[in-house]
Design a protein around this motif. Structure first.
Motif, PDB file in Angstrom:
ATOM      1  N   GLN A  48       8.749  -8.006 -13.224  1.00 27.13           N
ATOM      2  CA  GLN A  48       8.243  -6.692 -12.828  1.00 27.13           C
ATOM      3  C   GLN A  48       7.486  -6.753 -11.508  1.00 27.13           C
ATOM      4  OE1 GLN A  48       8.715  -3.558 -14.097  1.00 27.13           O
ATOM      5  NE2 GLN A  48      10.260  -4.577 -15.351  1.00 27.13           N
ATOM      6  N   LEU A  49       6.715  -7.812 -11.303  1.00 23.88           N
ATOM      7  CA  LEU A  49       6.018  -7.969 -10.023  1.00 23.88           C
ATOM      8  C   LEU A  49       7.017  -8.100  -8.874  1.00 23.88           C
ATOM      9  CD1 LEU A  49       2.997 -10.372 -10.706  1.00 23.88           C
ATOM     10  CD2 LEU A  49       2.892  -8.121  -9.604  1.00 23.88           C
ATOM     11  N   CYS A  50       8.043  -8.905  -9.076  1.00 24.88           N
ATOM     12  CA  CYS A  50       9.075  -9.062  -8.044  1.00 24.88           C
ATOM     13  C   CYS A  50       9.739  -7.722  -7.750  1.00 24.88           C
ATOM     14  CB  CYS A  50      10.113 -10.080  -8.484  1.00 24.88           C
ATOM     15  SG  CYS A  50       9.531 -11.780  -8.547  1.00 24.88           S
ATOM     16  N   TYR A  51      10.085  -6.998  -8.808  1.00 23.64           N
ATOM     17  CA  TYR A  51      10.740  -5.704  -8.626  1.00 23.64           C
ATOM     18  C   TYR A  51       9.852  -4.752  -7.835  1.00 23.64           C
ATOM     19  CZ  TYR A  51      12.432  -1.024  -9.607  1.00 23.64           C
ATOM     20  OH  TYR A  51      12.849   0.278  -9.458  1.00 23.64           O
ATOM     21  N   GLN A  52       8.571  -4.694  -8.186  1.00 28.33           N
ATOM     22  CA  GLN A  52       7.662  -3.772  -7.503  1.00 28.33           C
ATOM     23  C   GLN A  52       7.513  -4.135  -6.026  1.00 28.33           C
ATOM     24  OE1 GLN A  52       6.165  -1.009  -8.577  1.00 28.33           O
ATOM     25  NE2 GLN A  52       6.991  -1.134 -10.653  1.00 28.33           N
ATOM     26  N   VAL A  53       7.374  -5.416  -5.735  1.00 32.48           N
ATOM     27  CA  VAL A  53       7.205  -5.846  -4.347  1.00 32.48           C
ATOM     28  C   VAL A  53       8.451  -5.535  -3.522  1.00 32.48           C
ATOM     29  CG1 VAL A  53       6.962  -7.877  -2.845  1.00 32.48           C
ATOM     30  CG2 VAL A  53       5.479  -7.612  -4.842  1.00 32.48           C
ATOM     31  N   LEU A  54       9.613  -5.880  -4.045  1.00 30.46           N
ATOM     32  CA  LEU A  54      10.864  -5.640  -3.318  1.00 30.46           C
ATOM     33  C   LEU A  54      11.150  -4.151  -3.185  1.00 30.46           C
ATOM     34  CD1 LEU A  54      13.108  -8.415  -4.908  1.00 30.46           C
ATOM     35  CD2 LEU A  54      11.843  -8.520  -2.768  1.00 30.46           C
ATOM     36  N   SER A  55      10.921  -3.392  -4.255  1.00 29.67           N
ATOM     37  CA  SER A  55      11.174  -1.961  -4.231  1.00 29.67           C
ATOM     38  C   SER A  55      10.246  -1.244  -3.257  1.00 29.67           C
ATOM     39  CB  SER A  55      10.997  -1.380  -5.645  1.00 29.67           C
ATOM     40  OG  SER A  55      11.158   0.023  -5.638  1.00 29.67           O
ATOM     41  N   LEU A 210       1.908  -3.546   9.028  1.00 30.87           N
ATOM     42  CA  LEU A 210       0.993  -4.060   8.002  1.00 30.87           C
ATOM     43  C   LEU A 210       1.688  -4.120   6.645  1.00 30.87           C
ATOM     44  CD1 LEU A 210      -2.393  -2.320   8.905  1.00 30.87           C
ATOM     45  CD2 LEU A 210      -1.836  -4.749   9.094  1.00 30.87           C
ATOM     46  N   GLY A 211       2.471  -3.091   6.335  1.00 24.02           N
ATOM     47  CA  GLY A 211       3.234  -3.118   5.085  1.00 24.02           C
ATOM     48  C   GLY A 211       4.169  -4.313   5.037  1.00 24.02           C
ATOM     49  N   CYS A 212       4.808  -4.612   6.169  1.00 27.40           N
ATOM     50  CA  CYS A 212       5.696  -5.778   6.243  1.00 27.40           C
ATOM     51  C   CYS A 212       4.914  -7.074   6.032  1.00 27.40           C
ATOM     52  CB  CYS A 212       6.401  -5.807   7.599  1.00 27.40           C
ATOM     53  SG  CYS A 212       7.632  -4.500   7.831  1.00 27.40           S
ATOM     54  N   LEU A 213       3.722  -7.149   6.624  1.00 28.81           N
ATOM     55  CA  LEU A 213       2.873  -8.326   6.459  1.00 28.81           C
ATOM     56  C   LEU A 213       2.494  -8.535   4.997  1.00 28.81           C
ATOM     57  CD1 LEU A 213       1.035 -10.597   7.632  1.00 28.81           C
ATOM     58  CD2 LEU A 213      -0.745  -8.841   7.879  1.00 28.81           C
ATOM     59  N   PHE A 214       2.097  -7.460   4.335  1.00 30.65           N
ATOM     60  CA  PHE A 214       1.688  -7.566   2.930  1.00 30.65           C
ATOM     61  C   PHE A 214       2.885  -7.900   2.039  1.00 30.65           C
ATOM     62  CE2 PHE A 214      -1.490  -4.090   4.286  1.00 30.65           C
ATOM     63  CZ  PHE A 214      -2.310  -5.032   4.879  1.00 30.65           C
ATOM     64  N   PHE A 215       4.041  -7.340   2.377  1.00 27.84           N
ATOM     65  CA  PHE A 215       5.258  -7.681   1.629  1.00 27.84           C
ATOM     66  C   PHE A 215       5.534  -9.175   1.718  1.00 27.84           C
ATOM     67  CE2 PHE A 215       9.750  -8.784   2.377  1.00 27.84           C
ATOM     68  CZ  PHE A 215      10.209  -8.685   1.070  1.00 27.84           C
ATOM     69  N   SER A 216       5.461  -9.720   2.932  1.00 30.52           N
ATOM     70  CA  SER A 216       5.730 -11.140   3.114  1.00 30.52           C
ATOM     71  C   SER A 216       4.757 -11.990   2.311  1.00 30.52           C
ATOM     72  CB  SER A 216       5.636 -11.513   4.602  1.00 30.52           C
ATOM     73  OG  SER A 216       6.632 -10.843   5.355  1.00 30.52           O
ATOM     74  N   GLY A 217       3.475 -11.601   2.321  1.00 31.34           N
ATOM     75  CA  GLY A 217       2.482 -12.356   1.559  1.00 31.34           C
ATOM     76  C   GLY A 217       2.759 -12.343   0.078  1.00 31.34           C
ATOM     77  N   GLY A 218       3.087 -11.164  -0.461  1.00 32.37           N
ATOM     78  CA  GLY A 218       3.402 -11.067  -1.883  1.00 32.37           C
ATOM     79  C   GLY A 218       4.661 -11.820  -2.232  1.00 32.37           C
ATOM     80  N   PHE A 219       5.670 -11.714  -1.377  1.00 35.16           N
ATOM     81  CA  PHE A 219       6.942 -12.391  -1.644  1.00 35.16           C
ATOM     82  C   PHE A 219       6.746 -13.904  -1.681  1.00 35.16           C
ATOM     83  CE2 PHE A 219      10.906 -14.425  -0.627  1.00 35.16           C
ATOM     84  CZ  PHE A 219      11.853 -13.680  -1.308  1.00 35.16           C
ATOM     85  N   VAL A 220       6.018 -14.442  -0.711  1.00 33.52           N
ATOM     86  CA  VAL A 220       5.818 -15.893  -0.643  1.00 33.52           C
ATOM     87  C   VAL A 220       5.102 -16.395  -1.892  1.00 33.52           C
ATOM     88  CG1 VAL A 220       4.561 -17.713   0.566  1.00 33.52           C
ATOM     89  CG2 VAL A 220       5.896 -16.046   1.862  1.00 33.52           C
TER      90      VAL A 220
END
Length: 232
Positions: A48-55, A210-220
């Motif tokens: 669910q965390l992965c789905y939320q981050v990617l979505s 900034l959204g892209c930066l936060f996405f990258s942090g969560g994804f990593v």
């Protein structure tokens, strides 16, 4: 676009173009197919965390690509969502105990919501049937929690700012959340701020990057969790 902004955007785009996004999805499927003993809840939360981050990242991209020029306020909202998700991803990845706390907090969130309506119903003189339906809802939540091994829902849930502090991101989260919130909500600044085309473009670029930066942090953070353990 500012070179720093462009780097954040390119880093996020590279996650998908490099195949890392596809690899993470494949790992989720493997984990779901064979979660292991007492691990179903963990895999469910991870998925669910992965789905939320990617979505949320896709929605950020859609908001930026919208024509006419995408709404800066919507981009700020998407960026703020990704900020919080990046904190939760880091908190989850830090330890299994953290993951369990986050999993159990879903029940605490629901319990608190029912309790709010219950207090309002009592204060406003709602019917007994209406109040009983809420009481039954709380009982059902408690029963489901017990089956999940959760002793009680009557405890404080973990706040995202507390999770950020535990992950060493207290100041980062506080500053970014405060700044984005000024543009997400109809604050005095948002209501009275006169924005010309140049400022609107700058806001869009800033919030999108900034959204892209936060996405990258969560994804990593989630990618590290998904990496299979090294062979002995």
């Amino acid at each position: 676009m500012n070179p720093v902004f462009s780097r954040f955007v390119d880093d996020a785009a590279g996650i998908k173009s490099s195949g890392r996004w596809t690899a993470l999805n494949g790992r989720i499927k493997q984990m779901a197919a064979s979660p292991g003993a007492d691990n179903e809840w963990y895999v469910q939360l991870f998925g669910q965390l992965c789905y939320q981050v990617l979505s949320e990242y896709r929605l950020l991209q859609d908001a930026h690509a919208a024509k006419p020029e995408g709404d800066a306020q919507l981009l700020a909202w998407r960026a703020r969502n990704l900020l919080e998700l990046s904190v939760w991803a880091g908190y989850f990845a830090k330890s299994r105990d953290n993951a369990r706390r986050l999993y159990e907090d879903a029940g605490r969130d629901a319990h608190e919501l029912v309790a709010v309506f219950e207090r309002w119903g009592q204060a406003s003189g709602q019917s007994t049937d209406w109040l009983n339906s809420l009481a039954n809802g709380k009982t059902d939540l408690a029963t489901r929690a017990e089956k999940e091994g959760i002793a009680t829902l009557d405890t404080r849930y973990m706040r995202v700012d507390d999770a950020a502090e535990e992950c060493g991101l207290k100041d980062h989260y506080k500053i970014m959340s405060k700044m984005l919130s000024k543009f997400v909500h109809p604050t005095a600044l948002q209501i009275l701020g006169l924005v010309d085309d140049a400022k609107h473009t700058l806001q869009r670029d800033c919030f999108f990057s900034l959204g892209c930066l936060f996405f990258s942090g969560g994804f990593v953070a989630l990618e590290k969790v998904a990496s299979p353990p090294p062979r002995a």
